[in-house]
Design an enzyme around this catalytic site. Structure first.
Site, PDB file in Angstrom:
ATOM      1  N   LYS A 191       7.065   0.917   9.679  1.00  0.00           N
ATOM      2  CA  LYS A 191       5.716   0.820  10.254  1.00  0.00           C
ATOM      3  C   LYS A 191       5.406   1.887  11.311  1.00  0.00           C
ATOM      4  O   LYS A 191       4.764   1.611  12.321  1.00  0.00           O
ATOM      5  CB  LYS A 191       5.517  -0.579  10.864  1.00  0.00           C
ATOM      6  N   ASP A 199       9.845 -11.639  12.533  1.00  0.00           N
ATOM      7  CA  ASP A 199       8.557 -12.359  12.559  1.00  0.00           C
ATOM      8  C   ASP A 199       8.380 -13.309  11.373  1.00  0.00           C
ATOM      9  O   ASP A 199       7.714 -14.342  11.484  1.00  0.00           O
ATOM     10  CB  ASP A 199       7.363 -11.384  12.667  1.00  0.00           C
TER      11      ASP A 199
HETATM   12  C1  BGC Z   1       9.736  -4.975   8.635  1.00  0.00           C
HETATM   13  C2  BGC Z   1      10.030  -6.452   8.628  1.00  0.00           C
HETATM   14  C3  BGC Z   1       8.849  -7.230   9.163  1.00  0.00           C
HETATM   15  C4  BGC Z   1       7.594  -6.840   8.421  1.00  0.00           C
HETATM   16  C5  BGC Z   1       6.363  -7.565   8.925  1.00  0.00           C
HETATM   17  C6  BGC Z   1       8.420  -4.688   7.944  1.00  0.00           C
HETATM   18  O1  BGC Z   1       8.087  -3.343   8.083  1.00  0.00           O
HETATM   19  O2  BGC Z   1      10.764  -4.268   7.978  1.00  0.00           O
HETATM   20  O3  BGC Z   1      11.195  -6.729   9.375  1.00  0.00           O
HETATM   21  O4  BGC Z   1       9.109  -8.595   9.007  1.00  0.00           O
HETATM   22  O5  BGC Z   1       7.373  -5.458   8.546  1.00  0.00           O
HETATM   23  O6  BGC Z   1       6.122  -7.324  10.265  1.00  0.00           O
END
Ligand code: BGC
Length: 551
Positions: free
Chosen positions: A186, A221
């Site tokens: 992200k 989360d």
């Molecule tokens: C992460 C996860 C997370 C998800 C939602 C992903 O990019 O790897 O760990 O749960 O985003 O936030």
């Protein structure tokens, strides 16, 4: 991008061919959804058996779900997207909680700089929160995840404020309070973090600042969503996030987690929550339906070849895929097919088109009227359902006008007055939010933008159904193609994230595909509900379990 040859036509019939070609690339027929779900199940199995798979299937060491009777006051810290949140969570029992929170922005510099700077910022934020309004004393929590008393709390350990950390990135957990960062996602890429224990990174920052706070638990989360929905609903089998990123966590039989080997957790048997990290599904893209627009996004991202599924689905990326489609139409040769060839700073900038703007476009369209022939149910003069999906609130039925369902989207001159009014609303969104000059945005352009946004969002919702279906099948609640009547009356799923909460029709589109995949008997019983404040409440519940375990 679309093949150059496909864009080198200028007359309208060929225009139509170009749009149809793009459209076809984004369609997923049912057989493709079945194939993707089958691949999901295969990858679940691989990840449960061995470490180091892209879909990591991480054991979380959370071995039960709460029942709503748990109580106590906890500090929670939530890092996972644009904002960082510090919360005080009071679990009140009887399925109720209160939450007080403060948000802090995480700058690009912090996301991509040195990890110590990021973790110092986390500690400073906790400090600021505690200074502005001190936490009420921690109550002696009772009934942690269905055990009756908290008699083993060591008061010496307990004098520092216990904090649960929601850290929404892939972390290979080795205990409730320990885990190495596997990779960033992200848009984060802070240096010297991957491979390190995230709890230690945070605790070291607290200690550097002499804060009397102890990080006792680490939670993703998705696990937070699962636990918090279980807390409010009395049970839950899957927590899913469809927001900036996407991921899911579900309750698995410990005997199926072969990679735990002879770890004591395996010997105890029972159940454990697995954080699937399904965003990393099919990074090779052998099964995912990739298009040139997806490839461009991936190539330009900070993590090419990673998080493939997430890049088709989540809020961070849908706007970008749509931007790529629109740019290819603006740049089409020999004649531009959009905005008379004009672009804008927003459209020319990577990630310049926010998924929230797509959502505004679709909202403008949805909140209009629909034609009688498509209406299946009416209430108080308003259509409440059409073509098997609920209509937008207040949608009016207008008889006697052709409906866009029957008219090709480029033929805006054949649209009825009310549909043209809806396109006018979209035109306004384009002028205001895309930064394109009003004189260069026609109603036809508005129709094209709506078409592009809904192509991308519909594919995302259909793909999202595959992961949920796979969890239902993995946990023996469903069979691919249907034919199983589950034991439970309600199959409870807790979700969170901007897409599922706000994107028009995301949920209904997802459910329609889920029905195709697992049959109506199962889909009917799937109770998808928002796990509001899941990250904060989940962290608090995990902190409670950690204290109970004497961590
Ligand atoms: C992460 C996860 C997370 C998800 C939602 C992903 O990019 O790897 O760990 O749960 O985003 O936030």
């Amino acid at each position: 991008m679309a093949p150059i040859s496909a864009l080198a036509h200028s007359d309208p019939p060929h225009d139509r061919q170009i749009f149809d070609d793009i459209d076809a690339q984004f369609q997923l027929d049912d057989s493709k959804l079945f194939k993707i779900t089958t691949q999901f199940l295969e990858d679940f199995r691989l990840g449960l058996n061995e470490y180091n798979h892209a879909m990591a299937m991480i054991p979380t060491f959370v071995t039960g779900v709460p029942n709503g009777s748990e109580t106590g006051t906890f500090l929670a810290l939530d890092l996972g997207g644009t904002n960082l949140r510090v919360c005080e969570v009071k679990l009140l029992g009887e399925h109720k909680f209160t939450l007080r929170q403060q948000k802090y922005r995480v700058s690009e510099a912090l996301k991509t700089g040195e990890a110590t700077a990021l973790f110092d910022y986390l500690a400073d934020s906790v400090d600021a929160f505690l200074t502005s309004s001190p936490l009420s004393p921690t109550n002696a929590p009772a009934n942690p995840f269905s055990t009756s008393a908290l008699d083993e709390i060591d008061p010496k350990q307990n004098d520092a404020l216990p904090l649960g950390l929601t850290f929404s990135f892939p972390v290979e957990q080795t205990a409730l309070n320990m885990g190495k960062i596997l990779t960033w996602t992200k848009g984060f890429s802070a240096k010297n973090a991957v491979g390190n224990d995230v709890v230690k990174l945070l605790q070291d920052a607290f200690d550097r600042k002499h804060l009397h706070v102890r990080c006792v638990a680490l939670v993703n989360d998705t696990v937070g969503a699962l636990l918090s929905r279980a807390y409010t609903a009395g049970g839950c089998m899957l927590g899913g996030i469809f927001g900036t990123g996407t991921n899911g966590a579900y309750v698995e039989k410990v005997e199926n987690i072969a990679k735990l080997g002879d770890h004591p957790a395996r010997k105890n048997g029972g159940y454990m929550v697995i954080n699937t990290e399904w965003g990393g599904f099919n990074n090779s893209r052998s099964t995912l339906p990739t298009t040139p627009y997806d490839n461009k996004l991936d190539r330009e991202s900070i993590n090419p070849h990673f998080q493939a599924y997430e890049k088709f689905i989540s809020g961070m990326y849908l706007g970008e895929i749509t931007r790529n489609i629109l740019l290819s139409l603006i740049d089409a040769a020999p004649k531009s097919l959009l905005f008379s060839g004009h672009s804008s700073t927003q459209l020319n900038t990577q990630f310049g088109l926010d998924t929230a703007v797509m959502s505004e476009v679709e909202e403008a369209w949805q909140s209009g009227r629909i034609h009688t022939s498509h209406v299946k149910a009416v209430e108080g003069g308003n259509a409440i359902e059409y073509e098997g999906v609920p209509a937008a609130a207040g949608a009016q039925i207008v008889a006697g006008e052709p409906n866009t369902q029957d008219v090709y989207f480029l033929d805006v001159n054949s649209y009825g007055a009310s549909d043209r009014a809806r396109l006018e609303k979209i035109r306004q969104v384009i002028v205001n939010r895309f930064g394109i000059d009003a004189q260069n945005v026609s109603l036809r352009d508005a129709s094209i933008v709506r078409w592009a946004a809904s192509l991308v969002a519909r594919r995302a919702a259909r793909l999202s159904a595959c992961s949920i279906a796979a969890v239902l099948i993995q946990t023996e609640r469903a069979k691919l193609g249907g034919g199983v009547t589950p034991k439970e009356e309600h199959i409870v799923v807790g979700v969170d994230g901007s897409l599922i909460e706000h994107y028009p029709r995301f949920n209904t589109r997802l459910r329609a595909s889920l029905r195709t995949l697992v049959g109506v008997e199962v889909e009917d019983r799937v109770d998808i509900g928002m796990a509001k404040d899941g990250s904060g409440v989940g962290a608090a519940l995990c902190a409670l379990q950690a204290i109970k375990q004497g961590l």
